[in-house]
Design an enzyme around this catalytic site. Structure first.
Site, PDB file in Angstrom:
ATOM      1  N   HIS A 121      80.476  63.683  50.036  1.00 45.02           N
ATOM      2  CA  HIS A 121      79.820  64.491  51.072  1.00 45.02           C
ATOM      3  C   HIS A 121      80.827  65.158  52.013  1.00 45.02           C
ATOM      4  CE1 HIS A 121      80.108  60.766  53.662  1.00 45.02           C
ATOM      5  NE2 HIS A 121      80.295  61.677  54.597  1.00 45.02           N
ATOM      6  N   ASP A 151      78.857  58.742  45.913  1.00 47.02           N
ATOM      7  CA  ASP A 151      79.460  59.481  47.028  1.00 47.02           C
ATOM      8  C   ASP A 151      80.987  59.388  47.002  1.00 47.02           C
ATOM      9  OD1 ASP A 151      79.514  61.137  49.213  1.00 47.02           O
ATOM     10  OD2 ASP A 151      79.179  59.548  50.676  1.00 47.02           O
ATOM     11  N   ASN A 225      85.369  59.481  59.919  1.00 49.38           N
ATOM     12  CA  ASN A 225      85.951  58.355  59.191  1.00 49.38           C
ATOM     13  C   ASN A 225      85.555  58.367  57.715  1.00 49.38           C
ATOM     14  OD1 ASN A 225      86.035  56.571  62.075  1.00 49.38           O
ATOM     15  ND2 ASN A 225      87.615  56.107  60.558  1.00 49.38           N
ATOM     16  N   SER A 226      84.545  59.158  57.361  1.00 51.74           N
ATOM     17  CA  SER A 226      84.054  59.173  55.980  1.00 51.74           C
ATOM     18  C   SER A 226      85.177  59.478  54.999  1.00 51.74           C
ATOM     19  CB  SER A 226      82.956  60.223  55.827  1.00 51.74           C
ATOM     20  OG  SER A 226      81.792  59.851  56.509  1.00 51.74           O
TER      21      SER A 226
END
Length: 498
Positions: A121, A151, A225-226
């Site tokens: 994402h 993801d 932080n993803s």
């Protein structure tokens, strides 16, 4: 008196604490909190990168400026309204393109080849991906592969003589609740941010995808932080930070990371093929509820119930039957139906696996050859065409019975044509469902077909009556029905006996 009771309770607690103090001290000494993570962080910071993406969005519609508000002549600020809503501005802004930018995190796993892991994402629909390193340098990245189901995404940069720092994956399966972990990432664009916490929970399902098995942590994770790493205290990556629960948008101590044991297999496939190639059993499954367990006389409400097969010539699952309960897949015990798709998907295509099942109360082991999962197998179609309640006036009164809130009729050619039931479906057709009945509560619909009851095939309403009478005679409170939709898809439904 209340004070005395409080003091007594406190004294009792003290006695219990004292009696166990030695064992607690031993545990605390063995797993004491780190005094500092400075040395650990300093060796890992250079491997964590910021991911910057941009996407061009073309304007296709006129804005509200094309319809100016009505302003009376001589009204205050009239000239400003006229300027703002002028046709000149409309023509300039119509169909204009604009760039949308986003920030995330990632980490290097191969310094020589320039391989970088992040979340799908983070880079989804990006026209341009740029990797920012801790020394201020920037490199353009290309997308090697991505997987929306987990993801994950794999990027590659050309180091151009630049020496990169890489980190390696650890064993997330051995990580325990309460273990210390450290997150490094790019929250709100603030690169190189280090936070520390513990593993709060394991195997979390947050409805993010079909293979949810997240590590939950209270280490502060925020937007940006993803895609960043979650390290254990040995400096190994045991998770990829991917989601938070936050009403405010900031960290409240509930963050989620993809376990490294799941990620490594996906990343290997993205590296090799540019896509995922998952194993498939080509079956539909249902959870084993307590009602289903009681109906099948299972010792526990565990496993995955086989509710039909999917046509796939690459799979050899002939030894599996509808109604089997899968309790083990290879070396993995299946306690919950949610576990099976993930474990099967992680298995190589073409592998022959021993599958342990419960059939008619007996445990058996059968062999299954896995095929390749088709994306449509993960989708479940539901219909909003609810025909509950009321009677079907066309259903023949003869050769029909009413049971468990349903009117059941023999499956004639006329009924098969009326309800568009496929030729290979056999059983007893539901011609009406009474509102608020047991069948209505379990969403059985008019036109569906009862194939069997408690794993005994039924072809006529008389067969149904006999099976229900037998269940009552044996003191059973529920009946387990295999129900087929008009497309042939099977599911199991447990109904209470009237």
């Amino acid at each position: 008196m209340v004070l005395k009771r409080f003091m007594l309770a406190a004294a009792l607690c003290s006695v219990v604490s004292f009696s166990q103090s030695e064992s607690f001290a031993e545990v605390a000494l063995e797993h004491k909190a780190p005094e500092s993570v400075a040395n650990l962080a300093s060796g890992l910071l250079d491997a964590v990168v910021n991911i910057s993406t941009s996407q061009t969005i073309k304007g296709t519609e006129q804005t509200d400026k094309t319809t100016p508000p009505k302003v009376e002549e001589g009204a205050p600020f009239q000239e400003y309204f006229n300027d703002f809503f002028s046709s000149k501005n409309d023509k300039n802004e119509l169909n204009q393109s604009r760039k949308v930018q986003s920030l995330g995190s990632g980490f290097v796993i191969d310094a020589e080849k320039g391989l970088i892991v992040t979340n799908n994402h983070v880079i989804a629909d990006a026209d341009d991906i740029e990797v920012n390193f801790t020394d201020g340098s920037k490199l353009k990245a290309k997308l090697l592969g991505k997987d929306s189901k987990t993801d994950l995404a794999l990027l590659q940069v050309d180091p151009k003589g630049k020496k990169l720092t890489a980190v390696s994956f650890g064993d997330s399966e051995s990580a325990r609740i309460g273990d210390w972990v450290m997150a490094i990432g790019n929250p709100f664009g603030l690169g190189g941010t280090v936070t520390v916490g513990i593993i709060s929970a394991r195997n979390r399902d947050i409805s993010a995808g079909p293979y949810d098995d997240f590590i939950q942590t209270d280490a502060a994770i925020n937007r940006g932080n993803s895609g960043g790493p979650l390290f254990d205290m040995n400096g190994k990556v045991i998770g990829i930070n991917t989601a938070i629960i936050s009403p405010s948008g900031g960290s409240i101590g509930i963050g989620f990371a993809i376990p490294s044991d799941m990620a490594t297999g996906v990343l290997d496939q993205l590296k090799q093929f540019g896509e995922t190639r998952r194993g498939s059993l080509a079956i539909r499954i249902q959870p084993v509820s307590q009602e289903v367990a009681d109906s099948l006389k299972l010792p526990k409400a565990e496993g995955a119930l086989v509710a039909g097969k999917i046509d796939d010539k690459t799979v050899d699952n002939a030894q599996l039957k509808d109604g089997d309960v899968i309790t083990r897949f290879g070396t993995h015990a299946i306690k919950d139906a949610r576990e099976l798709p993930r474990i099967v998907a992680e298995s190589p295509v073409g592998k022959i696996v021993d599958v342990t099942i419960l059939r008619n109360g007996e445990e058996k082991t059968v062999k299954v050859k896995l095929g390749r999962l088709k994306e449509k197998e993960l989708e479940t179609e539901t219909s909003d065409d609810d025909e509950h309640g009321g009677e079907d006036k066309k259903a023949e009164a003869s050769d029909s019975i009413h049971a468990m809130g349903m009117t059941l009729s023999a499956l004639s050619d006329e009924l098969r044509k009326r309800f568009h039931i496929k030729p290979d479906i056999n059983g007893v057709v539901v011609t009406a469902v009474t509102a608020n009945s047991a069948a209505d509560e379990k969403r059985i619909r008019t036109g569906e077909v009862i194939v069997d009851i408690n794993q005994q095939a039924v072809k006529t309403p008389e067969d149904v009556a006999k099976q229900l009478e037998l269940l009552r005679a044996n003191g059973r409170k529920n009946a387990l029905l295999m129900v087929a939709g008009e497309d042939g898809e099977l599911r199991f439904v447990t109904l209470r006996l009237e």
